[in-house]
Design a protein around this motif. Sequence first.
Motif, mmCIF file in Angstrom:
data_model
loop_
_atom_site.group_PDB
_atom_site.id
_atom_site.type_symbol
_atom_site.label_atom_id
_atom_site.label_comp_id
_atom_site.label_asym_id
_atom_site.label_seq_id
_atom_site.Cartn_x
_atom_site.Cartn_y
_atom_site.Cartn_z
ATOM 1 N N THR A 2 0.687 -0.901 -0.166
ATOM 2 C CA THR A 2 0.223 0.109 0.005
ATOM 3 C C THR A 2 0.941 1.433 -0.110
ATOM 4 O O THR A 2 1.892 0.661 0.431
ATOM 5 C CB THR A 2 -0.924 -0.024 1.421
ATOM 6 O OG1 THR A 2 -0.134 0.392 1.964
ATOM 7 C CG2 THR A 2 -1.718 -1.403 1.265
ATOM 8 N N GLU A 3 0.138 2.336 -0.276
ATOM 9 C CA GLU A 3 0.932 3.759 -0.488
ATOM 10 C C GLU A 3 1.182 4.475 1.369
ATOM 11 O O GLU A 3 2.193 4.940 1.109
ATOM 12 C CB GLU A 3 -0.098 5.004 -1.225
ATOM 13 C CG GLU A 3 -0.349 4.761 -2.510
ATOM 14 C CD GLU A 3 1.350 4.215 -3.124
ATOM 15 O OE1 GLU A 3 2.428 5.686 -2.959
ATOM 16 O OE2 GLU A 3 1.844 3.955 -4.063
ATOM 17 N N SER A 11 9.819 6.970 5.575
ATOM 18 C CA SER A 11 9.862 7.606 6.346
ATOM 19 C C SER A 11 10.634 7.253 7.126
ATOM 20 O O SER A 11 12.570 8.096 8.190
ATOM 21 C CB SER A 11 8.878 7.771 7.084
ATOM 22 O OG SER A 11 9.040 8.717 7.906
ATOM 23 N N ALA A 12 11.256 5.870 7.813
ATOM 24 C CA ALA A 12 11.934 5.386 8.268
ATOM 25 C C ALA A 12 13.554 5.539 7.728
ATOM 26 O O ALA A 12 14.160 5.457 8.445
ATOM 27 C CB ALA A 12 11.826 3.622 8.505
ATOM 28 N N GLU A 75 13.223 3.703 -6.699
ATOM 29 C CA GLU A 75 12.503 2.731 -6.610
ATOM 30 C C GLU A 75 12.136 2.446 -6.001
ATOM 31 O O GLU A 75 10.486 2.044 -6.073
ATOM 32 C CB GLU A 75 13.563 1.820 -6.542
ATOM 33 C CG GLU A 75 13.747 -0.026 -7.560
ATOM 34 C CD GLU A 75 14.564 -0.373 -7.939
ATOM 35 O OE1 GLU A 75 14.074 -1.745 -7.816
ATOM 36 O OE2 GLU A 75 15.683 -0.202 -8.075
ATOM 37 N N LEU A 76 12.112 2.542 -4.433
ATOM 38 C CA LEU A 76 11.621 2.375 -3.386
ATOM 39 C C LEU A 76 10.020 3.116 -3.035
ATOM 40 O O LEU A 76 8.633 2.129 -3.379
ATOM 41 C CB LEU A 76 12.353 2.174 -2.312
ATOM 42 C CG LEU A 76 10.776 1.516 -1.234
ATOM 43 C CD1 LEU A 76 10.986 0.600 -0.291
ATOM 44 C CD2 LEU A 76 12.213 2.185 0.442
ATOM 45 N N GLU A 77 10.224 4.475 -3.652
ATOM 46 C CA GLU A 77 9.034 5.747 -4.058
ATOM 47 C C GLU A 77 8.498 5.278 -4.912
ATOM 48 O O GLU A 77 6.895 5.214 -4.763
ATOM 49 C CB GLU A 77 10.242 6.692 -3.614
ATOM 50 C CG GLU A 77 8.988 8.066 -3.794
ATOM 51 C CD GLU A 77 9.828 9.209 -3.943
ATOM 52 O OE1 GLU A 77 8.667 10.764 -4.121
ATOM 53 O OE2 GLU A 77 10.960 9.361 -3.872
ATOM 54 N N GLU A 78 8.963 4.490 -6.154
ATOM 55 C CA GLU A 78 8.038 4.488 -7.302
ATOM 56 C C GLU A 78 7.379 3.582 -7.779
ATOM 57 O O GLU A 78 6.362 3.491 -8.352
ATOM 58 C CB GLU A 78 8.753 5.803 -8.186
ATOM 59 C CG GLU A 78 8.664 7.216 -7.517
ATOM 60 C CD GLU A 78 9.878 7.523 -9.174
ATOM 61 O OE1 GLU A 78 10.266 7.247 -10.367
ATOM 62 O OE2 GLU A 78 10.034 9.439 -8.836
ATOM 63 N N LYS A 79 8.502 2.914 -8.042
ATOM 64 C CA LYS A 79 8.460 1.025 -8.406
ATOM 65 C C LYS A 79 7.260 0.435 -7.360
ATOM 66 O O LYS A 79 7.537 0.361 -6.389
ATOM 67 C CB LYS A 79 9.884 0.083 -8.312
ATOM 68 C CG LYS A 79 9.416 -1.046 -9.560
ATOM 69 C CD LYS A 79 10.667 -1.086 -9.359
ATOM 70 C CE LYS A 79 10.521 -2.592 -10.324
ATOM 71 N NZ LYS A 79 11.996 -3.634 -10.191
ATOM 72 N N PRO A 80 5.998 -0.234 -8.433
ATOM 73 C CA PRO A 80 5.700 -1.042 -8.029
ATOM 74 C C PRO A 80 5.979 -2.651 -7.765
ATOM 75 O O PRO A 80 6.482 -2.994 -8.379
ATOM 76 C CB PRO A 80 4.861 -1.727 -8.805
ATOM 77 C CG PRO A 80 5.008 -1.473 -10.236
ATOM 78 C CD PRO A 80 6.026 0.302 -9.810
ATOM 79 N N ALA A 86 9.790 -4.218 -0.698
ATOM 80 C CA ALA A 86 10.043 -3.770 -0.175
ATOM 81 C C ALA A 86 11.067 -3.717 0.764
ATOM 82 O O ALA A 86 11.791 -2.822 0.805
ATOM 83 C CB ALA A 86 9.147 -2.921 -0.254
ATOM 84 N N ARG A 87 10.418 -4.685 1.461
ATOM 85 C CA ARG A 87 11.734 -4.666 2.740
ATOM 86 C C ARG A 87 12.740 -4.857 2.569
ATOM 87 O O ARG A 87 13.979 -4.601 2.628
ATOM 88 C CB ARG A 87 10.869 -5.745 3.239
ATOM 89 C CG ARG A 87 9.416 -5.436 4.107
ATOM 90 C CD ARG A 87 8.765 -6.452 4.943
ATOM 91 N NE ARG A 87 7.811 -6.366 5.809
ATOM 92 C CZ ARG A 87 7.162 -6.456 5.499
ATOM 93 N NH1 ARG A 87 7.010 -7.623 4.880
ATOM 94 N NH2 ARG A 87 5.528 -6.064 6.072
ATOM 95 N N THR A 88 12.635 -5.507 1.287
ATOM 96 C CA THR A 88 14.666 -5.674 0.734
ATOM 97 C C THR A 88 15.277 -4.776 0.319
ATOM 98 O O THR A 88 16.605 -4.673 1.086
ATOM 99 C CB THR A 88 14.212 -7.180 -0.194
ATOM 100 O OG1 THR A 88 14.080 -8.363 0.063
ATOM 101 C CG2 THR A 88 15.599 -7.395 -0.647
#
Length: 142
Positions: A2-3, A11-12, A75-80, A86-88
């Motif tokens: 999710t967004e 943020s983290a 990439e984390l911000e924009e890529k699906p 995402a965690r990786t």
Amino acid sequence: MTEGERRQLLSALHSRLFWVGQYIPHSVELEGKNCPLHEYVWEMIQKEEITEEEKKQIENCIEILSIKEMEDEKELEEKPLTREEARTLYHETAGLLRTIMDLREIEDGTMKENAKRFQEQFLSQRVKDAKLWVEFLKKVKE
């Protein structure tokens, strides 16, 4: 993913203590080459003195890592991504930031100063602990 989860990870990365629990990656691909990052940082930490040439290498490494970190963050911000992807990517990015931070401290000498101060405090505390034990044993013996 999710967004909201995405925003939370981003943020983290920008929090004050993002580096807590993050490891310097063992290796990372930079400019098409596999670089043993963890080994390089460890090698620099172990040196008594950093030469001017090594400082230039560190600066170059920081610059390359910063570019890689920004790419990963974008990439984390924009890529699906799935949650796992995402965690990786988050941990890789945080590891790069941790590496950059450590390299800056190595370059400017603050890492050596902090390590020395820690050792002094550690030894001082051991002496205090030993004195407390001796006092305790004397009281128990009486």
